[in-house]
Design an enzyme around this catalytic site. Structure first.
Site, PDB file in Angstrom:
ATOM      1  CD  GLU A 100      38.822  40.856  36.322  1.00 28.31           C
ATOM      2  OE1 GLU A 100      39.837  40.335  36.809  1.00 28.31           O
ATOM      3  OE2 GLU A 100      37.901  40.181  35.804  1.00 28.31           O
ATOM      4  NE  ARG A 137      39.791  38.530  32.261  1.00 19.82           N
ATOM      5  CZ  ARG A 137      39.620  37.352  32.869  1.00 19.82           C
ATOM      6  NH1 ARG A 137      39.854  37.242  34.160  1.00 19.82           N
ATOM      7  NH2 ARG A 137      39.214  36.302  32.198  1.00 19.82           N
ATOM      8  CE  LYS A 192      43.962  29.723  47.493  1.00 19.37           C
ATOM      9  NZ  LYS A 192      43.759  31.185  47.414  1.00 19.37           N
TER      10      LYS A 192
END
Length: 622
Positions: free
Chosen positions: A368, A396, A282
């Site tokens: 989730e 979700r 990243k």
């Protein structure tokens, strides 16, 4: 933004322009592309670290595969700025995440190269598998490629797709973009060679020929299989993905085009499900983002030469900060409290809680559904779970909310951040539906605080209940109402009158932070204003009092009108046999695009001027 028309990047108007370039030119293109991404994001704000990590991978994919005929599905999609730049949208990057401009995520309506709309994680393998099998059914020889990050691989949906994908002979390529590990020196050149060898036709054909010969001698076939597995296991962590039925290749350096391109070219010639493991970093190529990829995950505008400048302490707390402070204070008071988050520690304001109470902090990853059922299991044992989750992400886990928590009436608190419109992230992240989908569930309650002080108080009230309660609050800064230091709550299910009109003509029932523009509109209209605080249970005593005294009732919420708090008011009035004139104001039955939140609310008529105008229009219509 740079307008250097002599650069290689500015000669690329679609991926076809890349396919005649030499390897050295592609490397130069990647360098220019990285600079362009930094320049673009510094001017508009947006996701940076993730995009810098996928520059070479994007170049390699579009140069090797025949996009858009070959389909690329980007998981989450916040790493697709290089993809957008290379697919004809370079000159529109200055509009990124602004009203009427480019989305920060893939959108099918925006480009034929955006093959699947994304923004929530872990959907790419399912979508790409669907595309691959549809192509097979239609007799089309095309590739479907899913690019998924290591974080997104923690979600069950990704493994459901792998489980299904491995049993089909589809031309599916899953690329795991692993940016949490680094490539150690021994992996380098040797690993590149082995990855290319294992992805090549020679290896595949040799393996098939060997199997056909050894089938005649079963004991030798079994021995050969074991030797192959052991040999591959020495250089690759292949076991899990190959058990799913995928041919595993990698890991390889995701920033090395000399490794990426030959490997992808070899894979392109293979049939069946393939799994390529690439390792990226990243923030690659921008030292400040490499050093702190979290800070540069989604920065606002900044000077690339200087980097992010720590902002001055704002005068107003954000609602997220209010939650974080409350969580720490309540945890200090009650040892039973645990905090749960599905990979949103920073976004949900739990950094300090994690630091102070590490043994009571649970980050379950991008999962989730698991987060909700996990909280239910803890609640069964007398623990007091607080689930910090964005409104859009609770969608979700709807089945788990109903079946695993509400049906069993377990005392779980859901702190719903990002309720209402969220601005630049757009429709995929808007918390527009929580009131509607929560209030229809038995045992569930929904609190709608109007400001920072009420957020803290209603979180306490929710925590004190013996059943599941959601507390919804918006993104960003509050209205400037300083929270109390105490942990005192407010009466459960009760609202209050904030303004009483002498004319008794109009009463505005505000649910949540739109109370304050409602008060402004009420001044101009001489209307009464009720701060309802709860969408469920509704304060029916207050409602009936208002209905008896006023001609027009106006409901106001930063959520969908259909099935929302206004609908609750209408249902209650009907249940009591009352026929009243009611005007429901909220979000319409459409997806609201990205843009400045204040502007978006104004466009929906949910600022003070819009509220006043809508009420005057109704009054004029009689």
């Amino acid at each position: 933004m740079s307008t250097n028309t002599s650069s290689l990047l500015h000669s690329i108007n679609d991926p076809a322009d890349m396919r005649g370039l030499s390897r050295s030119q592609l490397k130069s293109l990647a360098a220019e592309l990285r600079t362009y991404v930094i320049d673009s994001v510094s001017r508009t704000g947006g996701h940076l670290s993730s995009n810098l990590g996928t520059v070479e991978l994007t170049v390699a994919l579009h140069s090797v595969f025949n996009t858009p005929y070959d389909r690329i599905v980007w998981d989450v999609g916040h790493q697709t700025y290089p993809h957008k730049i290379l697919t004809g949208r370079r000159d529109r990057m200055g509009t990124l995440r602004q009203f009427g401009g480019l989305s920060g995520f893939p959108q099918r309506a925006e480009s034929e190269y955006d093959t699947f709309g994304t923004a929530h994680s872990s959907t790419s393998i399912s979508a790409a598998l669907g595309m691959a099998l549809a192509a097979k059914q239609k007799g089309e020889d095309r590739r479907a490629i899913a690019v998924i990050g290591d974080g997104a691989m923690t979600a069950g949906m990704a493994f459901e797709a792998l489980n299904n994908g491995g049993v089909h002979d589809a031309n599916l390529l899953v690329i795991l973009n692993d940016n949490d590990m680094s490539i150690s020196p021994p992996v380098g050149a040797l690993n590149r060679y082995l990855a290319q060898l294992m992805s090549g036709q020679f290896y595949a054909k040799a393996r098939d020929v060997g199997k056909s010969v050894l089938k005649q001698v079963p004991p030798l076939l079994e021995l050969a299989k074991r030797l192959e597995q052991q040999a591959k296991g020495m250089v690759v962590p292949a076991t899990m993905f190959e058990q799913f039925g995928f041919n595993y290749i990698g890991p390889i350096d995701g920033h090395d085009l000399d490794s990426l391109i030959p490997t992808l070219e070899n894979i392109k010639g293979l049939k069946g499900p393939q799994f390529l493991h690439v390792v990226t970093k990243k923030g690659q190529g921008y030292k400040l983002a490499e050093a702190d990829p979290v800070a540069y995950h989604g920065p606002g505008k900044f000077d690339p030469a200087v980097g992010l400048v720590k902002p001055a302490t704002p005068a107003k707390q954000t609602f997220t900060q209010v939650f974080g402070h409350w969580l720490c204070d309540m945890a200090a008071k009650d040892q039973r409290l645990v905090g749960i988050t599905p990979a949103m520690r920073e976004g949900s304001g739990m950094v300090e809680f994690h630091k102070r109470f590490p043994g009571r902090y649970y980050d379950v990853g991008i999962a989730e559904q698991h987060a909700v059922t996990f909280a239910g299991g803890m609640a069964c044992e007398g623990v007091k779970p607080v689930v910090a989750i964005y409104s859009t992400f609770l969608q979700r886990a709807y089945d788990q909310l109903i079946h695993d928590v509400a049906l069993q009436n377990l005392p779980v608190v859901f702190a719903l951040d990002r309720a209402g419109l969220v601005g630049a992230d757009g429709a995929t992240h808007a918390g527009a539906y929580d009131i509607a989908f929560v209030r229809c569930i038995p045992n569930m309650s929904m609190a709608c605080p109007a400001d920072e002080r009420e957020t803290r108080q209603l979180l306490t009230t929710a925590y004190e209940q013996d059943h599941p309660v959601c507390v919804r609050y918006p993104r960003g800064a509050g209205v400037g109402v300083t929270p109390l230091d105490s942990l005192e709550g407010l009466p459960f299910g009760k609202g209050e009158m904030r303004r009483e009109s002498a004319s008794k003509k109009v009463a505005i029932l505000a649910f949540g932070s739109l109370l304050y523009p409602a008060l402004q509109a009420a001044e101009a209209l001489d209307a009464s204003v009720a701060n309802m605080r709860w969408a469920k249970p509704l304060d029916e005593e207050l409602l009936l009092q208002i209905a008896a005294d006023h001609e027009l009732i106006v409901t106001l919420e930063e959520g969908c009108v259909m099935g929302g708090a206004g609908s609750a008011v209408m249902e209650s009035l009907a249940a009591h046999g009352l026929s009243k004139s009611v005007l429901q104001l909220g979000l319409p039955d459409e997806f609201i695009e990205h843009g400045d939140p204040a502007k978006l609310l104004a466009l929906q008529g949910l600022d003070a001027a819009g509220i006043e105008a809508s009420i005057r229009k109704r009054l004029a219509a009689g």
